[in-house]
Design an enzyme around this catalytic site. Structure first.
Site, mmCIF file in Angstrom:
data_model
loop_
_atom_site.group_PDB
_atom_site.id
_atom_site.type_symbol
_atom_site.label_atom_id
_atom_site.label_comp_id
_atom_site.label_asym_id
_atom_site.label_seq_id
_atom_site.Cartn_x
_atom_site.Cartn_y
_atom_site.Cartn_z
ATOM 1 N NE ARG A 153 -32.526 -62.389 2.489
ATOM 2 C CZ ARG A 153 -33.281 -62.540 1.392
ATOM 3 N NH1 ARG A 153 -34.138 -63.353 1.208
ATOM 4 N NH2 ARG A 153 -33.066 -61.390 0.640
ATOM 5 C CG ASN A 211 -33.004 -67.863 -1.499
ATOM 6 O OD1 ASN A 211 -33.957 -68.054 -2.136
ATOM 7 N ND2 ASN A 211 -32.671 -66.739 -1.161
ATOM 8 C CD GLU A 212 -30.440 -64.450 -4.289
ATOM 9 O OE1 GLU A 212 -30.318 -63.861 -3.536
ATOM 10 O OE2 GLU A 212 -30.820 -64.316 -5.464
ATOM 11 C CD GLU A 252 -35.473 -65.559 -5.837
ATOM 12 O OE1 GLU A 252 -35.141 -64.213 -5.613
ATOM 13 O OE2 GLU A 252 -35.316 -66.168 -4.841
ATOM 14 C CD1 TRP A 268 -33.214 -56.242 -4.374
ATOM 15 C CD2 TRP A 268 -31.581 -55.390 -5.522
ATOM 16 N NE1 TRP A 268 -33.115 -56.920 -5.422
ATOM 17 C CE2 TRP A 268 -32.210 -56.429 -6.248
ATOM 18 C CE3 TRP A 268 -30.646 -54.534 -5.863
ATOM 19 C CZ2 TRP A 268 -31.872 -56.708 -7.495
ATOM 20 C CZ3 TRP A 268 -30.144 -54.839 -7.427
ATOM 21 C CH2 TRP A 268 -30.861 -56.015 -8.079
ATOM 22 C CD GLU A 309 -37.122 -59.033 0.347
ATOM 23 O OE1 GLU A 309 -37.621 -59.954 0.793
ATOM 24 O OE2 GLU A 309 -35.969 -59.169 -0.374
ATOM 25 C CE1 TYR A 366 -41.864 -47.349 -0.828
ATOM 26 C CE2 TYR A 366 -41.218 -48.251 1.360
ATOM 27 C CZ TYR A 366 -41.890 -47.226 0.338
ATOM 28 O OH TYR A 366 -42.166 -45.878 1.097
ATOM 29 C CG HIS A 367 -39.213 -56.711 -4.429
ATOM 30 N ND1 HIS A 367 -39.664 -57.473 -5.506
ATOM 31 C CD2 HIS A 367 -37.618 -57.196 -4.567
ATOM 32 C CE1 HIS A 367 -38.503 -57.966 -6.374
ATOM 33 N NE2 HIS A 367 -37.313 -57.477 -5.529
#
Ligand code: GLA
Ligand code: GLA
Length: 705
Positions: free
Chosen positions: A147, A185-186, A335, A343, A383, A385-386
């Site tokens: 992204r 986003n960010e 968030e 991460w 993602e 495993y988040h």
């Protein structure tokens, strides 16, 4: 659903947009009835989660929303990566699914923040418009597959972003269940291609007017850098002329601002005024000047991740205060981690109870919303495993119950917190220019301007129990004490403002490295603190990076009886006193000869005000003594009263109310004596003394103000 086949239909821009759309006649979209729900302003304390309905069969949505409703979740943020679902092929818009998701959420009393999906352009877009890809510093274009591959300065991309944002606003700008918008986003990744460089050169031209002015301000005679054409000016990001480096960052900031404004302009005219517009920023991240980018937003928000380890109430609390300072009002945590991230080096989970404690710490610092990223583990994607609240199997993760407890507590406390915010007597000044300037030329690799700021914040907050962190250009007259750690870059205007603050009766404390640079990141021709040296009646004779701590002597008038030694750690400036009424607060002990016996901190009364300069980075003990002196000298009062170590106190007031949130972030059970009897809102009842287990929380309402 409308299918427009011609790109020129889908890509109408700016003034043309209304015309194009009226021609397109957006009718015929299947409408799902949306029951009206409470507006955000009626729910002052919001619990949220990031939900990705586009990743799941529609038949599953109701079960997810039911689980959210049962946890007391008030809103979902959706859509921010769903461009390929909203527009699977150019001009083929599919919003019916989104409308159905919003309507179904409403049936569960869950409101919606819509994200514009521009941080994740679809593959067809980058394939058809490869020039919209960002160029890395090594000259290679980014590619599809992750992204943020878009170029923030590219005009073609802006048209595409405007189009999708407009289409969303046109469809949902009056939807009663949509309470707001998150742009992109960010923001984080810039582009370094030839066109970006050209736009940077044009931007420089509008800033400096003539090359003569630029050459003079940057002292380009140095290393034969003088420019005779705007198109000769390069992009430098780490080791270049300091004026060039600073201007690139200012250009990056302005370009993020206009990138964002392009989308705000696409949304605002088509959205109800009650729909807020924000974006999710990143705490201490310094990729751009957040004061610049915030000014077009109605609300500041950030993504609050601990990553490895556990909640550090100082660093994290200061990041909240920083975000509150972007618009000088309450903000959202858009968030935050449901237990753990994916991460960090070690993605340990927050302890049982720590997620709840952290949410109250957020609210205590002025967050009006706390939103968990993300709701459910996706079946695939980067993602997996988040941490989440619901597993891939669709049933609650262990943390779900803790968040559901928060949901109940938020509902209970919301009326008391309505209309309250954080009020502080102390401000810490923060400046991106100064942080960048120091980070480009640290001179001591250990010297981190954020750590330096926190070394002041920690003891000041411990005593005052509330601190604002604001831009060096913010209004200051309401503060009893203003502290500027490492305010390296001070423009002429900022200097005049600070002088006026002191002359108006305020106490200004400048930390080491302050007042060295001007607005072009050049050296002030006066010694530090540059334009403030006359007011101080003293100056920096020389700075020294320390390879070993240097003892400092003096007690800031505290008459302390301790014999523990005090030290300057990474940085020491040899100060001198010029005016007869400038006093010495601290001196260096035996050191490199140059510093021996010389002043390390000085202060001068100016009418009812005061200016102080602390010329060294101090160890924690000495900084605590310095902070006590600053607070006492400035007449700062504690917001609550003394509490045991480990107990965090967060005052919020306004609307005739005074509320204290207390959280035990220590390892031991503690008993707190309240300064007066108060109402315990969470447990119902009056209290004068209470006991808090580790991670426990209490919310107290004092007598109405
Ligand atoms: C080298 C260079 C000089 C200067 C010094 C700085 O010797 O020749 O121009 O950069 O380093 O130490
Ligand atoms: C950021 C992003 C989210 C997600 C999280 C994971 O905050 O905005 O999309 O990737 O990180 O921690």
């Amino acid at each position: 659903m409308i299918i427009l086949s011609k790109p020129n239909w889908t890509r109408c821009f700016s003034a043309l947009i209304t015309l194009c759309l009226s021609a397109a006649v957006l009718t015929g979209a299947s409408q799902v009835a949306t029951p009206p729900t409470a507006s955000a302003s009626q729910t002052p304390l919001l619990l949220g989660t990031a939900w990705y309905p586009e990743q799941w069969p529609e038949a599953r949505w109701d079960a997810d929303l039911e689980l959210m409703e049962n946890a007391g979740i008030h809103f979902v943020r959706i859509g921010e990566f769903a461009w390929s679902t909203m527009e699977p092929a150019e001009g083929e818009y599919k919003f019916d699914w989104l409308e159905r998701a919003i309507a179904l959420a409403a049936q569960h009393h869950i409101q919606v923040v819509l994200g514009t999906p521009t941080a994740a352009p679809p593959a067809w877009l980058t394939q058809k418009y490869p020039e919209t890809l960002r160029i890395n510093e090594d000259g290679r274009p980014d590619e599809h597959g992750n992204r943020q591959q878009f170029n923030w300065s590219d005009l073609e991309y802006r048209e595409l972003a405007h189009d999708i944002a407009f289409r969303m606003a046109d469809r949902f700008g009056h939807n009663p269940n949509v309470i707001g918008w998150q742009i992109d986003n960010e923001y984080a990744s810039e582009s370094y291609g030839p066109k970006d460089r050209q736009r940077f050169q044009e931007w420089l031209k509008s800033r400096y007017g003539t090359l003569d002015a630029l050459n003079a301000r940057w002292t380009t005679a140095y290393w034969s850098e003088s420019y005779t054409g705007w198109n000769q000016i390069p992009i430098e990001t780490s080791y270049g002329n300091p004026g060039l480096l600073l201007n690139w960052k200012l250009f990056v900031s302005d370009t993020w601002r206009s990138y964002q404004k392009n989308q705000i302009d696409a949304i605002r005219p088509h959205a109800d005024a009650r729909q807020l517009i924000t974006t999710n920023m990143m705490g201490w991240f310094d990729g751009y000047d957040h004061y610049t980018v915030s000014q077009d937003l109605g609300l500041a928000a950030w993504d609050d991740y601990v990553g490895q380890g556990h909640l550090d109430p100082i660093r994290n609390g200061a990041a909240h205060d920083l975000t509150r300072g972007f618009l000088n009002k309450n903000f959202w945590v858009m968030e935050t981690q449901p237990g753990f991230v994916n991460w960090a080096r070690v993605n340990n989970a927050l302890d049982k109870g720590e997620v709840r404690a952290m949410a109250w710490h957020d609210v205590g610092h002025g967050a009006d919303a706390v939103s968990y990223w993300q709701w459910r583990s996706p079946l695939n994607g980067q993602e997996e495993y988040h941490g989440t609240l619901v597993g891939a199997d669709g049933t609650p993760a262990p943390l779900y119950a803790e968040v559901a407890q928060l949901g109940r507590e938020f509902a209970k406390v919301a009326p008391a917190l309505a209309g309250t915010s954080v009020q502080s007597e102390v401000a810490i000044l923060h400046s991106y220019e100064s942080r960048w300037a120091i980070n480009w030329q640290r001179h001591n690799s250990e010297y981190d301007p954020v750590k330096e700021l926190l070394s002041y914040y920690d003891p000041l907050r411990e005593y005052a129990q509330s601190i604002d962190i604001v831009s060096s250009d913010a209004p200051l007259s309401q503060y009893k004490l203003v502290v500027a750690p490492a305010l390296n870059v001070i423009s002429e205007e900022t200097a005049q403002k600070l002088i006026a603050y002191v002359r108006g009766g305020g106490h200004l404390v400048l930390g080491d490295r302050s007042g060295m640079k001007d607005a072009d990141n050049g050296l002030w021709p006066q010694r530090q603190p540059g334009p403030l040296a006359d007011l101080l009646g003293g100056r920096v004779e020389q700075f020294y990076a320390l390879d070993a701590p240097v003892e400092v002597l003096g007690d800031f008038g505290q008459a302390s009886s301790t014999t523990t030694k005090q030290y300057a750690t990474l940085w020491a400036e040899q100060l001198s006193v010029k005016a007869s009424d400038t006093e010495i607060l601290l001196r260096y002990g035996k050191s490199n000869g140059w510093l021996d016996g010389q002043p390390a901190a000085i202060t001068r009364r100016v009418g009812a005000g005061r200016i102080t300069y602390i010329g060294a980075s101090l160890d924690a003990k000495t900084m605590a003594a310095a902070a006590n002196w600053m607070l006492k000298t400035s007449g700062v009062t504690r917001a609550f009263g003394p509490v045991p170590a480990g107990i965090e106190v967060y005052p919020r007031s306004g609307n005739g109310k005074l509320v204290y949130i207390l959280v035990n972030l220590g390892k031991k059970t503690e008993t707190v004596d309240l300064p007066a009897e108060m109402t315990d809102i969470l447990h119902d009842g009056r209290v004068k003394r209470l006991t808090l287990q580790p991670y426990d929380v209490t919310v107290l309402q004092a007598a109405n103000r």
